[in-house]
Design a protein around this motif. Sequence first.
Motif, PDB file in Angstrom:
ATOM      1  N   SER A  62       0.519  -1.158   0.208  1.00  0.00           N
ATOM      2  CA  SER A  62       0.156   0.054   0.201  1.00  0.00           C
ATOM      3  C   SER A  62       0.857   1.654   0.134  1.00  0.00           C
ATOM      4  CB  SER A  62      -0.765  -0.083   1.059  1.00  0.00           C
ATOM      5  OG  SER A  62      -0.461   0.078   2.145  1.00  0.00           O
ATOM      6  N   SER A  63       1.701   1.452   0.401  1.00  0.00           N
ATOM      7  CA  SER A  63       3.383   2.289   0.180  1.00  0.00           C
ATOM      8  C   SER A  63       3.203   2.797  -1.141  1.00  0.00           C
ATOM      9  CB  SER A  63       4.040   2.091   0.982  1.00  0.00           C
ATOM     10  OG  SER A  63       4.762   1.101   0.379  1.00  0.00           O
ATOM     11  N   LYS A  64       3.117   2.011  -1.837  1.00  0.00           N
ATOM     12  CA  LYS A  64       3.216   2.277  -3.802  1.00  0.00           C
ATOM     13  C   LYS A  64       2.151   2.178  -4.694  1.00  0.00           C
ATOM     14  CE  LYS A  64       7.489  -1.079  -3.668  1.00  0.00           C
ATOM     15  NZ  LYS A  64       8.047  -1.821  -4.319  1.00  0.00           N
ATOM     16  N   GLY A  65       0.789   2.319  -3.883  1.00  0.00           N
ATOM     17  CA  GLY A  65      -0.179   2.095  -4.626  1.00  0.00           C
ATOM     18  C   GLY A  65      -1.954   2.247  -3.735  1.00  0.00           C
ATOM     19  N   GLU A  66      -2.701   1.323  -4.609  1.00  0.00           N
ATOM     20  CA  GLU A  66      -4.207   1.186  -4.011  1.00  0.00           C
ATOM     21  C   GLU A  66      -4.689   0.270  -4.908  1.00  0.00           C
ATOM     22  OE1 GLU A  66      -5.574   5.530  -1.912  1.00  0.00           O
ATOM     23  OE2 GLU A  66      -7.050   4.655  -3.608  1.00  0.00           O
ATOM     24  N   TYR A  67      -5.723   0.119  -4.477  1.00  0.00           N
ATOM     25  CA  TYR A  67      -6.746  -0.907  -4.094  1.00  0.00           C
ATOM     26  C   TYR A  67      -8.566   0.174  -4.579  1.00  0.00           C
ATOM     27  CZ  TYR A  67      -8.230  -1.187   0.205  1.00  0.00           C
ATOM     28  OH  TYR A  67      -8.956  -0.812   1.440  1.00  0.00           O
ATOM     29  N   PHE A  68      -9.480  -0.365  -5.777  1.00  0.00           N
ATOM     30  CA  PHE A  68      -9.848  -0.078  -5.547  1.00  0.00           C
ATOM     31  C   PHE A  68     -11.448  -0.887  -6.397  1.00  0.00           C
ATOM     32  CE2 PHE A  68      -7.627   1.040 -10.040  1.00  0.00           C
ATOM     33  CZ  PHE A  68      -8.523   0.486 -10.767  1.00  0.00           C
ATOM     34  N   TYR A  69     -12.592  -1.004  -6.337  1.00  0.00           N
ATOM     35  CA  TYR A  69     -13.622  -2.437  -6.171  1.00  0.00           C
ATOM     36  C   TYR A  69     -14.034  -2.045  -7.907  1.00  0.00           C
ATOM     37  CZ  TYR A  69     -18.264  -4.595  -5.415  1.00  0.00           C
ATOM     38  OH  TYR A  69     -19.286  -4.913  -5.991  1.00  0.00           O
ATOM     39  N   ILE A  70     -13.987  -2.567  -8.250  1.00  0.00           N
ATOM     40  CA  ILE A  70     -14.855  -3.059  -9.893  1.00  0.00           C
ATOM     41  C   ILE A  70     -15.842  -3.859  -9.829  1.00  0.00           C
ATOM     42  CG2 ILE A  70     -14.615  -3.668 -12.470  1.00  0.00           C
ATOM     43  CD1 ILE A  70     -11.150  -3.064 -12.056  1.00  0.00           C
ATOM     44  N   GLN A  71     -16.926  -3.546 -10.147  1.00  0.00           N
ATOM     45  CA  GLN A  71     -18.345  -3.639  -9.940  1.00  0.00           C
ATOM     46  C   GLN A  71     -18.080  -5.503 -11.456  1.00  0.00           C
ATOM     47  OE1 GLN A  71     -22.146  -1.817 -10.233  1.00  0.00           O
ATOM     48  NE2 GLN A  71     -22.632  -2.881  -8.255  1.00  0.00           N
ATOM     49  N   LYS A  72     -19.192  -6.269 -10.841  1.00  0.00           N
ATOM     50  CA  LYS A  72     -18.491  -7.846 -11.875  1.00  0.00           C
ATOM     51  C   LYS A  72     -20.073  -8.236 -12.236  1.00  0.00           C
ATOM     52  CE  LYS A  72     -16.649 -11.773 -13.222  1.00  0.00           C
ATOM     53  NZ  LYS A  72     -15.840 -13.356 -12.300  1.00  0.00           N
ATOM     54  N   THR A  73     -20.868  -7.783 -11.354  1.00  0.00           N
ATOM     55  CA  THR A  73     -22.021  -8.455 -10.595  1.00  0.00           C
ATOM     56  C   THR A  73     -22.574  -7.225 -10.344  1.00  0.00           C
ATOM     57  OG1 THR A  73     -22.268  -9.909  -8.982  1.00  0.00           O
ATOM     58  CG2 THR A  73     -21.569 -10.728 -11.651  1.00  0.00           C
ATOM     59  N   TYR A  74     -23.909  -6.917 -10.480  1.00  0.00           N
ATOM     60  CA  TYR A  74     -25.284  -5.719 -10.307  1.00  0.00           C
ATOM     61  C   TYR A  74     -25.153  -6.351  -8.565  1.00  0.00           C
ATOM     62  CZ  TYR A  74     -28.786  -3.127  -8.293  1.00  0.00           C
ATOM     63  OH  TYR A  74     -29.820  -1.952  -7.316  1.00  0.00           O
ATOM     64  N   SER A  75     -25.232  -5.096  -7.804  1.00  0.00           N
ATOM     65  CA  SER A  75     -25.059  -4.983  -6.617  1.00  0.00           C
ATOM     66  C   SER A  75     -25.615  -3.523  -5.888  1.00  0.00           C
ATOM     67  CB  SER A  75     -23.995  -5.354  -5.695  1.00  0.00           C
ATOM     68  OG  SER A  75     -23.252  -4.662  -5.685  1.00  0.00           O
ATOM     69  N   LEU A  76     -26.462  -3.984  -5.187  1.00  0.00           N
ATOM     70  CA  LEU A  76     -27.002  -1.939  -5.011  1.00  0.00           C
ATOM     71  C   LEU A  76     -26.481  -1.486  -4.070  1.00  0.00           C
ATOM     72  CD1 LEU A  76     -29.768  -0.330  -4.419  1.00  0.00           C
ATOM     73  CD2 LEU A  76     -30.003  -1.552  -2.444  1.00  0.00           C
ATOM     74  N   TYR A  77     -25.509  -1.957  -2.816  1.00  0.00           N
ATOM     75  CA  TYR A  77     -24.214  -2.244  -2.327  1.00  0.00           C
ATOM     76  C   TYR A  77     -22.946  -2.091  -2.830  1.00  0.00           C
ATOM     77  CZ  TYR A  77     -28.130  -0.139   0.649  1.00  0.00           C
ATOM     78  OH  TYR A  77     -29.243   0.871   1.182  1.00  0.00           O
ATOM     79  N   GLU A  78     -22.199  -1.407  -2.155  1.00  0.00           N
ATOM     80  CA  GLU A  78     -20.849  -2.462  -2.665  1.00  0.00           C
ATOM     81  C   GLU A  78     -19.430  -2.264  -0.685  1.00  0.00           C
ATOM     82  OE1 GLU A  78     -18.398   0.708  -4.931  1.00  0.00           O
ATOM     83  OE2 GLU A  78     -19.825   0.273  -6.302  1.00  0.00           O
ATOM     84  N   GLN A  79     -19.596  -3.424  -0.790  1.00  0.00           N
ATOM     85  CA  GLN A  79     -19.167  -3.730   0.695  1.00  0.00           C
ATOM     86  C   GLN A  79     -18.004  -2.588   1.319  1.00  0.00           C
ATOM     87  OE1 GLN A  79     -18.802  -6.077  -1.477  1.00  0.00           O
ATOM     88  NE2 GLN A  79     -19.519  -7.968  -0.854  1.00  0.00           N
ATOM     89  N   ILE A  80     -17.385  -2.941   2.309  1.00  0.00           N
ATOM     90  CA  ILE A  80     -16.399  -1.576   3.287  1.00  0.00           C
ATOM     91  C   ILE A  80     -15.579  -2.279   2.518  1.00  0.00           C
ATOM     92  CG2 ILE A  80     -14.967  -1.174   5.178  1.00  0.00           C
ATOM     93  CD1 ILE A  80     -18.692   0.126   6.140  1.00  0.00           C
ATOM     94  N   PHE A  81     -13.940  -2.400   2.562  1.00  0.00           N
ATOM     95  CA  PHE A  81     -12.876  -2.916   1.830  1.00  0.00           C
ATOM     96  C   PHE A  81     -11.765  -2.394   3.271  1.00  0.00           C
ATOM     97  CE2 PHE A  81     -15.440  -3.545  -1.737  1.00  0.00           C
ATOM     98  CZ  PHE A  81     -14.813  -5.274  -2.066  1.00  0.00           C
ATOM     99  N   THR A  82     -10.903  -2.578   3.698  1.00  0.00           N
ATOM    100  CA  THR A  82      -9.762  -2.809   4.710  1.00  0.00           C
ATOM    101  C   THR A  82      -8.708  -2.975   4.471  1.00  0.00           C
ATOM    102  OG1 THR A  82     -10.006  -3.939   6.456  1.00  0.00           O
ATOM    103  CG2 THR A  82     -10.934  -1.700   6.633  1.00  0.00           C
ATOM    104  N   TRP A  83      -7.313  -2.823   4.203  1.00  0.00           N
ATOM    105  CA  TRP A  83      -6.382  -3.396   4.073  1.00  0.00           C
ATOM    106  C   TRP A  83      -5.406  -3.102   5.132  1.00  0.00           C
ATOM    107  CZ3 TRP A  83      -4.088  -6.183   0.386  1.00  0.00           C
ATOM    108  CH2 TRP A  83      -2.589  -6.299   0.541  1.00  0.00           C
ATOM    109  N   ASP A  84      -4.485  -4.621   5.085  1.00  0.00           N
ATOM    110  CA  ASP A  84      -3.245  -4.270   6.165  1.00  0.00           C
ATOM    111  C   ASP A  84      -2.380  -4.911   5.839  1.00  0.00           C
ATOM    112  OD1 ASP A  84      -2.002  -5.080   8.496  1.00  0.00           O
ATOM    113  OD2 ASP A  84      -3.412  -6.552   9.551  1.00  0.00           O
ATOM    114  N   ASN A  85      -1.249  -3.886   5.514  1.00  0.00           N
ATOM    115  CA  ASN A  85      -0.145  -3.975   5.002  1.00  0.00           C
ATOM    116  C   ASN A  85       1.402  -4.641   6.261  1.00  0.00           C
ATOM    117  OD1 ASN A  85       1.243  -2.674   2.275  1.00  0.00           O
ATOM    118  ND2 ASN A  85       3.063  -2.031   3.690  1.00  0.00           N
ATOM    119  N   SER A  86       0.434  -5.475   6.774  1.00  0.00           N
ATOM    120  CA  SER A  86       2.007  -5.940   7.287  1.00  0.00           C
ATOM    121  C   SER A  86       1.326  -7.120   7.074  1.00  0.00           C
ATOM    122  CB  SER A  86       1.631  -6.021   9.153  1.00  0.00           C
ATOM    123  OG  SER A  86       0.681  -6.215   9.817  1.00  0.00           O
TER     124      SER A  86
END
Lengths: 236, 102
Positions: free
Chosen positions: B44-68
């Motif tokens: 995560s010190s070199k970039g980031e991540y993002f969600y891409i919707q593949k199939t329909y959903s009303l909401y998108e989940q909450i994402f967290t990242w642990d770099n360790s």
Amino acid sequence: MAYGAEILNQSGDTVFSTEDPVFEIIGKGTVTLSYQFSSSVTHEIWSDPTYGSYSTLSGVNGYINTNSIGTWDEDVLTLYEVLSGQRVYKWGTESSSTRYQYLFSFGQTSVRYVQVRPATNITAPTSGYGMVFYDSSGNPTWSADKKVLDNVQPLSVTTTTNRWYYWNNGTAITSGSTFGLQRYRGIRGTSTGFVKEATNFSNYGVASPAYRDLRLYGSFDRATYGFSANIDWNQI
Amino acid sequence: MAYGFEVSTSDGVKNTFNLTTGRLIRLYNGTSVTGSAVISEFDSSKGEYFYIQKTYSLYEQIFTWDNSTKTLTWAKHYSPFYGSPPDSSYSSDFYVAFFHNK
């Protein structure tokens, strides 16, 4: 890396490696916001869940369904240009089975977009000159005649030069008694960079969206992910 | 030149000195409403991540990242007053794109 080619910039950052596809620019265009919000009413922009303050909305604004623009595929990403002092939001879905996405802007009558996709298997030239790189599967991932996205920064990094943004539609939740899920995610351009925002439109009792106000939940922007880039429109 | 790549073209000399590209490190396919995954190649010190919707959903989940631990975790929204939306409001088939710009 064990094999292949790697190119660094003057900061020592990797610009290209054989196995990691860059983002190839595959198209560009302009979305005209044909549905104008009413100018006969004063819109209010509420800030933060406390509803403690608001400002009035001025300037031209509107929305459009972006279903038909550009190329649609699940690995195609659309970046929108957000100018300083303006807001651009999107809502809806853009999945492999359903494309139903709205673009809203406050301040811009039209929004320019650029589409990119990971260069996992580009079309390499069969004649001419230049250089082509292939990955370990034999797929061309870089060609001298392809345009790729440059000046890429994560959305966690606010820059003053970048004004093109890809972000997920996202969902944010408020807490406490102001519970709500905000499904409009957007970017506000400022003179010092940009701000990620999550919004809902209020006044749902009003029949026409053109008369609805915008309610901002700027404190809950952490679920907005993506990246920014600085694109020279005339060079792509 | 001391480093990088430089090419003479019909538009003059082009080089990589100041380029900052985005490189797709991993396109992860999530297949559950909640869960976690180890993405060892992402920093995560070199970039980031993002969600891409593949199939329909009303909401998108909450994402967290642990770099360790190099672990991506995703979950439904939650409010102590109202609880969480039903699973059917979320997709169990989506992409998360991880990219580096360094």
